[in-house]
Design a protein around this motif. Sequence first.
Motif, mmCIF file in Angstrom:
data_model
loop_
_atom_site.group_PDB
_atom_site.id
_atom_site.type_symbol
_atom_site.label_atom_id
_atom_site.label_comp_id
_atom_site.label_asym_id
_atom_site.label_seq_id
_atom_site.Cartn_x
_atom_site.Cartn_y
_atom_site.Cartn_z
ATOM 1 N N TRP A 1 0.827 -1.213 0.000
ATOM 2 C CA TRP A 1 0.000 0.000 0.000
ATOM 3 C C TRP A 1 0.858 1.257 0.000
ATOM 4 C CZ3 TRP A 1 -0.784 3.767 3.933
ATOM 5 C CH2 TRP A 1 -1.816 4.665 3.665
ATOM 6 N N TYR A 2 1.893 1.277 0.841
ATOM 7 C CA TYR A 2 2.763 2.447 0.909
ATOM 8 C C TYR A 2 3.523 2.658 -0.399
ATOM 9 C CZ TYR A 2 2.289 3.969 5.750
ATOM 10 O OH TYR A 2 1.818 4.500 6.911
ATOM 11 N N GLU B 1 2.658 1.606 -3.400
ATOM 12 C CA GLU B 1 1.704 2.030 -4.415
ATOM 13 C C GLU B 1 1.314 3.487 -4.230
ATOM 14 O OE1 GLU B 1 0.216 0.585 -7.102
ATOM 15 O OE2 GLU B 1 1.665 -1.052 -6.909
ATOM 16 N N LYS B 2 1.168 3.890 -2.971
ATOM 17 C CA LYS B 2 0.810 5.287 -2.699
ATOM 18 C C LYS B 2 1.937 6.219 -3.112
ATOM 19 C CE LYS B 2 -1.112 8.216 0.925
ATOM 20 N NZ LYS B 2 -1.527 8.288 2.352
#
Length: 365
Positions: free
Chosen positions: A140-141, A143-144
Motif C-alpha cells: 500500500w505504501y 503504491e501510494k
Amino acid sequence: MEQHMYARFINKLSHNRLLMHVLFWAAVTLFFCFVFNRGESSWITIGNSLGFLPGHMIFVYTLNYFLVPRYVLKGKFMTACLGLIVVLAMALLYLRIADVYILHYSGYRRLWVLENFPRSIFALFSVGWIAVSIKLIKHWYLEKEVQQRLEKEKLIVELQLLKSQLHPHFLFNTLNSLYSLTLERSQQAPQLVLKLASLLRYILYECNEPYTPLEKEIENIRNYIELEQSRFAERLDISLSFTGDIAGRTIAPLLLLPFIENSIKHGVSEQLDTSWISLHLHVENDVLTFKLINSRDEQPPADPQGLGLRNVQRRLHLLYPGLHTLKLTPEEDSYMVFLTIVFPAQTHPQTLPKSANHAVQMSYS
C-alpha cells in the motif's frame, strides 16, 4: 511528512530483503518460545521452535507470494480459499512429521488431533496473518508513493500545457496592439518594441521556473499596460497602485497578467466611449491582495472570461490549493476581480506547493 518518512523506511527495508526476513522469523521464534513454553530450558524451547519453523515458512510464503498476489488481490476468492486449504494441509502435515519423527515433542498419540491440531492451526494463522498484513501495508505504501509521484508528474505536465496555451494567447493580443501603432507610424513604436522584447524575454527565459520575483511580475504588468495604453490613448484611464511588503516575494509567473488582459479584451476594447481600469495590489502579513475593476458595456460579452482567464483559474487550483480565494463579480457597467493568495510561511517554495488547511472560496456573483 510522516507518510513520506514511513515510505522511506519501507523502501530501505525493501532493499535489505534478507535482513527483513531474518528479523521476522527471529521474532516469530521468540513468540513461540514465550507462548508454547512447557517449562523446558530456553535452548530446548528455541530448538523446538526452530524445528517447527519450516512448516510456518511453507504457509507464510505460499500465502504472500502465491495466493495473495495471484488470487486474493485479483478477486479470485474461491480459488484462494481452495489454495488456502491445500497449503494449510501441507503445513499441518509437516508440523506433525516434525513433532513425531524429528523433535519427539509429543510423540505418537491418537489424541494429537484433539490436543495439538487446534493449537497448530492457531499458530499458523497468527504468523500468516501478521506476515500478510506486513506485505499488504508495504504494498500500500509503495503504491501510494508511486501514485503521488505520478500525480506530481501529471501536475507538472498540466501546468506546462496551461502555460503553453497562455503564451500564444497573450502574445497574440500584444502583437495586435503593436501592429496598430506601426500602421500609424507612431514614434512610440520603438519604445514599445523594447517593452515587448522585455515581455518576450520574461516569458521565454524567466517563466520556466516555478516561481518568479513578484517585483518582476509587477514590472511586466506595467510594460503590458503601457503597451495597451499606447493603443487606446485617451480612451483609456488607468489607475495603478502597488503597495506593501513586495520585496523578496515570489509568485507563479504570468499569474496576474491574464486578469488584466481579460479586462482589456472583454471590457475596454468592447467600449466605444472612454473606459477605465483600476488596479490595486497590496502585500501584508504574507497575504497578497489583488483587486482589479474595469468598465464595460451594459450588455456583457458572450464569453466574459476567455481562454486566458479560465487557464489562470486552473493554475490557481493547481499551484495554490487551499491558499487562495478568487471572486469574479460582474456588474452592469463594470467587472471586478478580487484575488488573495497566502504566501507559504517562512520560506518561498521552489517546488509545487502542497495543500494547506485554508479553504478555497470561489464566488461567481
